[in-house]
Design a protein around this motif. Structure first.
Motif, short mmCIF file in Angstrom:
data_model
loop_
_atom_site.label_atom_id
_atom_site.label_comp_id
_atom_site.label_asym_id
_atom_site.label_seq_id
_atom_site.Cartn_x
_atom_site.Cartn_y
_atom_site.Cartn_z
N LEU A 1 10.59 41.24 -39.21
CA LEU A 1 11.25 40.25 -40.16
C LEU A 1 10.20 39.46 -40.99
N LEU A 2 9.29 39.27 -40.21
CA LEU A 2 8.06 38.51 -41.04
C LEU A 2 7.00 39.64 -41.15
N SER A 3 6.42 39.84 -42.26
CA SER A 3 5.10 40.60 -42.34
C SER A 3 3.96 39.92 -42.03
N GLY A 4 2.98 41.00 -41.44
CA GLY A 4 1.93 40.07 -40.72
C GLY A 4 2.00 40.05 -39.16
N SER A 5 1.04 39.23 -38.83
CA SER A 5 1.07 39.01 -37.39
C SER A 5 1.09 37.33 -37.15
N VAL A 6 1.26 37.33 -36.04
CA VAL A 6 1.10 35.68 -35.37
C VAL A 6 0.55 35.51 -34.07
N CYS A 7 -0.30 34.38 -34.02
CA CYS A 7 -0.90 34.14 -32.87
C CYS A 7 -0.44 32.60 -32.44
N PRO A 8 0.10 32.19 -31.36
CA PRO A 8 0.62 30.97 -30.90
C PRO A 8 -0.70 30.47 -30.08
N HIS A 9 -0.72 29.41 -29.79
CA HIS A 9 -1.73 28.57 -28.89
C HIS A 9 -3.09 28.62 -29.26
N TYR A 10 -3.27 28.71 -30.60
CA TYR A 10 -4.61 28.89 -31.25
C TYR A 10 -5.71 27.87 -30.86
N ASP A 11 -5.29 26.74 -30.55
CA ASP A 11 -6.25 25.69 -30.21
C ASP A 11 -6.23 25.46 -28.81
N SER A 12 -5.44 25.85 -27.84
CA SER A 12 -5.19 25.44 -26.49
C SER A 12 -5.61 26.46 -25.38
N GLU A 13 -5.71 27.49 -25.83
CA GLU A 13 -5.95 28.59 -24.79
C GLU A 13 -7.31 29.20 -25.04
N PRO A 14 -8.24 29.17 -24.00
CA PRO A 14 -9.62 29.69 -24.39
C PRO A 14 -9.54 31.19 -24.66
N GLY A 15 -10.36 31.47 -25.54
CA GLY A 15 -10.37 33.09 -26.15
C GLY A 15 -9.33 33.35 -27.21
N ARG A 16 -8.42 32.62 -27.32
CA ARG A 16 -7.29 32.99 -28.45
C ARG A 16 -7.80 33.34 -29.66
N ARG A 17 -8.59 32.32 -30.16
CA ARG A 17 -9.00 32.23 -31.65
C ARG A 17 -9.91 33.37 -31.72
N SER A 18 -10.99 33.62 -30.85
CA SER A 18 -11.92 34.64 -31.24
C SER A 18 -11.06 35.90 -30.79
N SER A 19 -10.24 36.30 -29.94
CA SER A 19 -9.60 37.40 -29.72
C SER A 19 -8.64 37.85 -30.90
N TYR A 20 -7.75 36.85 -31.48
CA TYR A 20 -7.08 36.88 -32.67
C TYR A 20 -8.01 37.48 -33.56
N GLN A 21 -9.02 36.83 -34.06
CA GLN A 21 -9.83 37.04 -35.09
C GLN A 21 -10.19 38.57 -35.15
N ALA A 22 -10.95 38.92 -33.96
CA ALA A 22 -11.40 40.20 -33.71
C ALA A 22 -10.11 41.29 -34.05
N ALA A 23 -8.92 41.17 -33.61
CA ALA A 23 -7.89 42.05 -33.81
C ALA A 23 -7.63 42.13 -35.08
N VAL A 24 -7.52 40.91 -35.93
CA VAL A 24 -7.43 40.93 -37.28
C VAL A 24 -8.69 41.84 -38.20
N ALA A 25 -9.82 41.61 -37.69
CA ALA A 25 -11.08 41.95 -38.40
C ALA A 25 -11.10 43.45 -38.14
N THR A 26 -10.71 44.01 -37.10
CA THR A 26 -10.82 45.40 -36.92
C THR A 26 -9.41 46.27 -37.27
N GLY A 27 -8.55 45.34 -37.53
CA GLY A 27 -7.19 46.19 -38.21
C GLY A 27 -6.35 46.56 -37.11
N ALA A 28 -6.61 46.07 -36.01
CA ALA A 28 -5.64 46.06 -34.79
C ALA A 28 -4.29 45.59 -35.02
N LEU A 29 -4.53 44.47 -35.81
CA LEU A 29 -3.38 43.55 -36.17
C LEU A 29 -3.34 43.25 -37.58
N PRO A 30 -2.29 43.09 -38.38
CA PRO A 30 -2.41 42.87 -39.76
C PRO A 30 -3.08 41.39 -39.88
#
Length: 223
Positions: free
Chosen positions: A139-168
């Motif tokens: 219903l919403l285009s693109g992807s979502v990542c919660p807890h971006y600042d509070s869980e270790p590894g969230r930021r880098s892991s999400y960025q890697a998924a977007v960078a490689t195209g695994a997530l839009p």
């Protein structure tokens, strides 16, 4: 459902009626009883008509389930396991009903898994380690990542998924942030936590991402 209720009040302020019917859907937590109690504690004193939709001990037949969900003004989805939530919804036809409710003007919202589910894909710990889930209601285009600042590894892991195209490309929310999308477009961003942000994360074409912090209005009582 934070202790101060600022985001809850903000959500209710966007409902289509002054005393909305608010349905809590706790599927992602397996309908955890304590989560239901927390919801009622937060919403019973507010100007709304709170209810809960359990699916692990379902009581409504298909027709009654449809009437119930389509009568709600707000559907509030709790946190937990995003992948399990989507599978259970599809088994019971809730995914189809939520699409219809959305088309009729119901406000759909949630936290953590309850935010992930609306997009085309999300960043999740549904399978244990942090990873990407290229699945959602769309219903919403693109992807979502919660807890971006509070869980270790969230930021880098999400960025890697977007960078490689695994997530839009998509939206990364720090804890305490609320984002309102209207017809697929971001129309308001707020926060109950000073200095918290919503980030727009996009691939930059060089095996990396661009991350843009968007301004969030601090909710009044949080100032």
């Amino acid at each position: 459902m934070d202790d101060d209720g600022l985001l809850d009040d903000w959500v209710l302020g966007h409902a289509r009626t002054s005393r909305p019917k608010v349905c809590f859907v706790p599927t992602a937590s397996g309908d955890a009883p304590a989560y239901l109690d927390h919801f009622f504690s937060a919403f019973q004193s507010r100007a709304c008509e709170p209810s809960v939709l359990p699916l692990f001990r379902r009581e409504l037949d298909d027709a009654a389930l449809g009437r119930f969900l389509l009568s709600q003004d707000v559907v509030y989805v709790g946190g937990g396991n995003t992948a399990n939530l989507l599978a259970v919804w599809r088994a019971h036809g809730v995914d189809r009903l939520l699409r219809e409710a959305y088309d009729r003007g119901t406000l759909l919202c949630g936290i953590s898994a309850g935010a992930n589910c609306w997009a085309e894909g999300s960043h999740t710990d549904s399978f244990g380690p942090l990873t990407f889930l290229p699945d959602g209601l769309g219903l919403l285009s693109g992807s979502v990542c919660p807890h971006y600042d509070s869980e270790p590894g969230r930021r880098s892991s999400y960025q890697a998924a977007v960078a490689t195209g695994a997530l839009p490309a998509g939206w990364a929310l720090e804890d305490g942030v609320g984002a309102l999308f209207t017809d697929g477009l971001l129309t308001e961003t707020v926060t109950r936590t000073p200095q918290a942000h919503l980030f727009q994360v996009e691939p930059d074409g060089e095996n990396g991402v661009t991350e843009r912090a968007l301004p969030c209005r601090l909710l009044p009582e949080a100032q």
